[in-house]
Design a protein around this motif. Structure first.
Motif, mmCIF file in Angstrom:
data_model
loop_
_atom_site.group_PDB
_atom_site.id
_atom_site.type_symbol
_atom_site.label_atom_id
_atom_site.label_comp_id
_atom_site.label_asym_id
_atom_site.label_seq_id
_atom_site.Cartn_x
_atom_site.Cartn_y
_atom_site.Cartn_z
ATOM 1 N N ALA A 649 1.059 -0.022 11.888
ATOM 2 C CA ALA A 649 -0.191 -0.151 11.801
ATOM 3 C C ALA A 649 -0.868 -0.681 12.963
ATOM 4 C CB ALA A 649 -0.725 -0.747 10.470
ATOM 5 N N LEU A 650 -0.264 -1.565 13.748
ATOM 6 C CA LEU A 650 -0.474 -2.193 14.845
ATOM 7 C C LEU A 650 -0.592 -1.234 16.129
ATOM 8 C CD1 LEU A 650 0.786 -5.679 14.142
ATOM 9 C CD2 LEU A 650 -1.871 -5.209 14.620
ATOM 10 N N LYS A 753 -14.106 -5.841 16.136
ATOM 11 C CA LYS A 753 -13.900 -4.411 15.975
ATOM 12 C C LYS A 753 -12.554 -3.907 15.835
ATOM 13 C CE LYS A 753 -18.640 -3.269 17.551
ATOM 14 N NZ LYS A 753 -19.447 -2.649 18.452
ATOM 15 N N VAL A 754 -11.862 -4.560 17.001
ATOM 16 C CA VAL A 754 -10.280 -3.976 17.137
ATOM 17 C C VAL A 754 -9.627 -4.365 15.766
ATOM 18 C CG1 VAL A 754 -8.102 -4.424 18.203
ATOM 19 C CG2 VAL A 754 -10.108 -4.093 19.311
ATOM 20 N N LEU A 759 -7.013 -3.416 10.356
ATOM 21 C CA LEU A 759 -7.171 -3.504 8.773
ATOM 22 C C LEU A 759 -7.319 -2.413 8.308
ATOM 23 C CD1 LEU A 759 -7.285 -6.258 7.227
ATOM 24 C CD2 LEU A 759 -9.939 -5.938 7.073
ATOM 25 N N GLU A 760 -8.007 -1.572 8.609
ATOM 26 C CA GLU A 760 -7.971 -0.084 8.042
ATOM 27 C C GLU A 760 -6.686 0.692 8.146
ATOM 28 O OE1 GLU A 760 -10.608 1.009 6.065
ATOM 29 O OE2 GLU A 760 -11.606 -0.682 6.738
ATOM 30 N N ALA A 761 -5.911 0.674 9.137
ATOM 31 C CA ALA A 761 -4.511 1.125 9.171
ATOM 32 C C ALA A 761 -3.697 0.428 8.130
ATOM 33 C CB ALA A 761 -3.983 1.217 10.584
ATOM 34 N N LEU A 762 -3.747 -0.716 7.968
ATOM 35 C CA LEU A 762 -2.997 -1.397 6.953
ATOM 36 C C LEU A 762 -3.477 -1.360 5.508
ATOM 37 C CD1 LEU A 762 -2.947 -5.058 8.773
ATOM 38 C CD2 LEU A 762 -0.894 -3.486 8.132
ATOM 39 N N VAL A 768 -2.456 -4.758 2.903
ATOM 40 C CA VAL A 768 -3.116 -5.863 2.803
ATOM 41 C C VAL A 768 -3.759 -5.855 1.540
ATOM 42 C CG1 VAL A 768 -5.381 -7.157 3.454
ATOM 43 C CG2 VAL A 768 -3.585 -6.111 5.160
ATOM 44 N N ILE A 769 -3.439 -6.959 0.705
ATOM 45 C CA ILE A 769 -4.007 -7.001 -0.804
ATOM 46 C C ILE A 769 -5.129 -8.318 -0.671
ATOM 47 C CG2 ILE A 769 -3.699 -7.533 -3.106
ATOM 48 C CD1 ILE A 769 -0.810 -6.238 -2.450
#
Length: 772
Positions: A649-650, A753-754, A759-762, A768-769
């Protein structure tokens, strides 16, 4: 850019002998007497007095001002400043004290399985300095005079210190002592108790090296390096010490904005023990290097890497997932691959280091160092490579510059590279005819002679035919730190001069093979040994063999420190083996607390750490069957798959950082001083880091910990797992945060923004919970 300075006078080097007969006894005596030696100054060239008849004056070299306080002052001194900031001292000598000195020494060198110890025997010191003249010609300033030995006033060797501008913020220097008996050069300058020193290549025990004595000689990292372990390792010479490093560099920068590096390849020592005076000493009558002037640490890194080179971005395909390190043959690889597919694990490659076949040694399982495929170990290799490629998964292998004589009775058609190399004179020799065999565990191997152009061409063809030609797209380019000091090289180089250069030539050879094969940007390799020119050639560094422990000098903690310090030294793309490599899994030794093996908790915490580094790669270690592996059971497989998804995701962010690395030299893993140079609270931080500028990572590095004390630099930082905000807008602050297994302390900069895109990819992977 101007060409490197050529020596104006003959260069002399210390004579040296290699300890052979009775080396075990000698090492025992050394270990027993070492505490007493550390209390004395027996190794130092003492700082002497300075005298001169040259009056005070100033000189302009480009944008630099060299200010000389001379005969009309009580205490002569030299100072360098830059016109961009007249209050900032770039370099300064201690008033009334010599800044140039020299010595006549003889060296005793102990080499044992890649570990190096160098002892000095002083014959004479020339500590006092006389400045007889200073003259400027265009962009070059010369300071010259004589040195005086306290033992004898009759011998007064001459010296010349040259300074030359090479850019608006760079100043080259060359210090040469003109006397055939002086073979060691020392330069002294002032420091202060609040000055912190960073760099020196990969350093695994200390990032801030103020107060330390740092030898710069490439060597095996050692087993333990001060952490608890079998004492016999010290006697055998393989334990290492706090400053044993595969990739040391004669370079530093400080929190005061000062930076120096040497272009010498001979062994050198940086002595930072004195709170007021620092010294640099090199085993040569000529010392050469460069002084930088940068407004910020990032400026200095950009200037430094502009000279030593920068690492290119890794191939795009690597970012899609994990590099799965495995051994055991085709059937086992397919079995584990099937389990990983069931978990939808993102995989970039399978790294199959035993592609050449395995042998049993006292260290566990090791490889046959004959660099071609062993089809008895991997039947159906081409079909496996094809099937993996269809799933967009690359295959990687293992190579090093050693060669062994492998019995090939089972496959007479297979090449014997050892025999080929010996017949053509492609290995380092002990004399004009006999190969120099280097011990490794319980066998010996010949070393490729990289000073021989024909040997380089031959081995590049081996890589192109036997590695790339077999479908591999990446490999570990191991070793290279053990070039023997007493070896006979085709290029007539002295081992003293060439030892530190060998790792540079090794990575250059690997890079050239990729380029000649037309695979640049798609194929890559990772190496552990290096020196100051390594960033020009390497595609990726790795931190060598850490222990499978929580140790601060040679366990998971040292992996963090090595990555941070290496990044400060130009090794911008770096990573470690997930879980470590070396274990001593002996029940008796473990029972008395000096044996060790990889625990499940350590493996999981290392996965958490490496998900936020450039490469997410596992290693089974030297005793695979006695250590927890990512494929041990369902839970370990799920945990590995989870962190591989975090790593994937990163990808976009890492690729941005690698462009910065290629264009500016900025490291992926960053010490906080790079972005917070005015915050004194970050100067001593050594166990947390920034991923780029937007993520703060404080890995859990002790067993059983459920919370962590994290230092937050000024700003608001959002906890990746809970969404809670930490930190203070105006000032740095330390806070306790939850850190249960599976949720390492990772934070992103508020409003980044990065970070939002990461976060959206995770979230898309259900990673991410958030707490409501």
């Amino acid at each position: 850019m101007k060409a490197p300075w050529q020596s104006s006078y003959p260069v002399t080097y210390p004579q040296y002998t290699i300890a052979c007969n009775g080396w075990v006894l000698k090492r025992l005596l050394r270990l027993l007497t070492e505490p007493f030696k550390k209390l004395s100054s027996w190794k130092l060239i003492p700082v002497g007095k300075i005298s001169t008849s040259v009056p005070s004056q100033s000189f302009k070299l480009g944008e630099f001002t060299i200010d000389w306080q001379g005969s009309d002052t009580k205490q002569p001194s030299l100072q360098i400043i830059h016109q961009s900031n007249s209050t900032k001292i770039i370099w300064q000598t201690s008033p009334g004290c010599s800044f140039v000195s020299g010595g006549d020494v003889r060296l005793t060198i102990i080499e044992e399985r890649g570990s190096i110890e160098i002892d000095e025997q002083k014959h004479a010191n020339f500590s006092d300095q006389i400045v007889e003249g200073i003259k400027q010609e265009n962009d070059t300033l010369e300071i010259y005079g004589r040195l005086v030995g306290r033992q004898s006033s009759s011998d007064q060797p001459q010296y010349v210190l040259k300074l030359r501008t090479v850019g608006s913020k760079e100043l080259d220097f060359q210090l040469q002592i003109i006397d055939g008996n002086v073979n060691e050069t020392q330069l002294q300058f002032t420091t202060s108790p609040d000055e912190h020193f960073y760099g020196f290549g990969e350093q695994f025990s200390d990032i801030d090296c103020k107060g330390q004595w740092i030898p710069i000689v490439c060597e095996e990292g050692g087993i333990g390096r001060g952490d608890r372990g079998p004492r016999t390792l010290n006697l055998l010479g393989v334990a290492g010490n706090r400053f044993s490093s595969y990739a040391p560099v004669p370079y530093f920068f400080t929190n005061k904005g000062r930076a120096i590096f040497l272009t010498n390849t001979e062994p050198s020592i940086f002595n930072l023990r004195d709170p007021q005076i620092a010294t640099i000493r090199v085993s040569s009558s000529c010392m050469q290097g460069r002084i930088f002037c940068g407004e910020t640490p990032l400026d200095i890194i950009e200037l430094y890497t502009n000279y030593v080179g920068r690492m290119p971005p890794l191939p795009h395909w690597l970012h899609q997932g994990a590099i799965v390190g495995m051994q055991g043959g085709t059937a086992l690889v397919r079995q584990v691959w099937s389990k990983l597919r069931e978990l939808d694990t993102p995989i970039a490659g399978f790294w199959l280091q035993d592609w050449v076949g395995q042998r049993r040694t006292i260290a566990g399982k090791q490889l046959w160092w004959n660099w071609q495929l062993d089809e008895t170990a991997y039947p159906g290799w081409q079909q496996l490579v094809s099937d993996l490629a269809e799933a967009k998964i690359a295959v990687g292998v293992y190579v090093n510059p050693f060669l062994v004589d492998r019995p090939l009775k089972s496959n007479p058609q297979q090449r014997n590279l050892y025999t080929e190399a010996l017949q053509q004179g492609f290995v380092v020799k002990k004399n004009q005819a006999e190969p120099y065999l280097i011990e490794s565990t319980d066998f010996s191997a010949a070393l490729l002679d990289l000073t021989n152009p024909d040997a380089r061409k031959w081995f590049k063809n081996v890589l192109k035919e036997e590695v790339l030609g077999q479908g591999a797209k990446f490999w570990m380019a191991d070793f290279a730190e053990a070039a023997p000091f007493e070896g006979v090289y085709a290029g007539d180089e002295s081992g003293l001069v060439y030892h530190n250069q060998y790792p540079v030539d090794w990575v250059a050879l690997n890079r050239e093979a990729i380029q000649e094969a037309g695979k640049e940007g798609d194929a890559w390799f990772f190496n552990r040994a290096g020196f100051w020119q390594t960033p020009s050639h390497s595609t990726c560094m790795w931190l060598g063999d850490q222990n499978t422990t929580w140790g601060i000098n040679d366990g998971i903690v040292s992996a963090v420190k090595g990555a941070i310090s290496g990044g400060l030294s130009g090794f911008s793309i770096n990573h470690s083996d997930i879980g470590g490599y070396t274990s001593i899994a002996n029940p008796i030794l473990e029972a008395i607390g000096i044996g060790f093996r990889r625990s499940r908790e350590l493996l999981y915490r290392w996965m958490e750490l490496n998900a936020f580094t450039p490469v997410f790669r596992t290693h089974e270690g030297n005793q695979p069957d006695k250590n927890v592996q990512f494929y041990t059971d369902e839970d370990s497989l799920k945990t590995f798959s989870y962190w591989a998804k975090v790593y994937a995701a990163l990808a976009g962010y890492r690729q941005q950082l690698m462009i910065e690395a290629a264009t500016k030299g900025y490291p992926i893993i960053r010490h906080l001083i790079l972005h917070y140079p005015d915050d004194p609270n970050v100067y001593k931080l050594e166990e947390q880091f920034l991923l780029g500028s937007e993520f703060l990572v404080a890995p859990v590095l002790k067993p059983g910990k459920k919370t962590a004390n994290v230092y937050f630099p000024a700003g608001e930082w959002v906890h990746l797992w809970s969404g809670n905000t930490y930190g203070n807008v105006t000032t740095g602050i330390k806070q306790t945060v939850p850190a249960p297994l599976g949720q390492p302390p990772v934070f992103y900069r508020q409003g980044s923004k990065v970070a939002q895109s990461v976060l959206e990819a995770l979230k898309a992977k259900n990673i991410v919970i958030r707490n409501s």
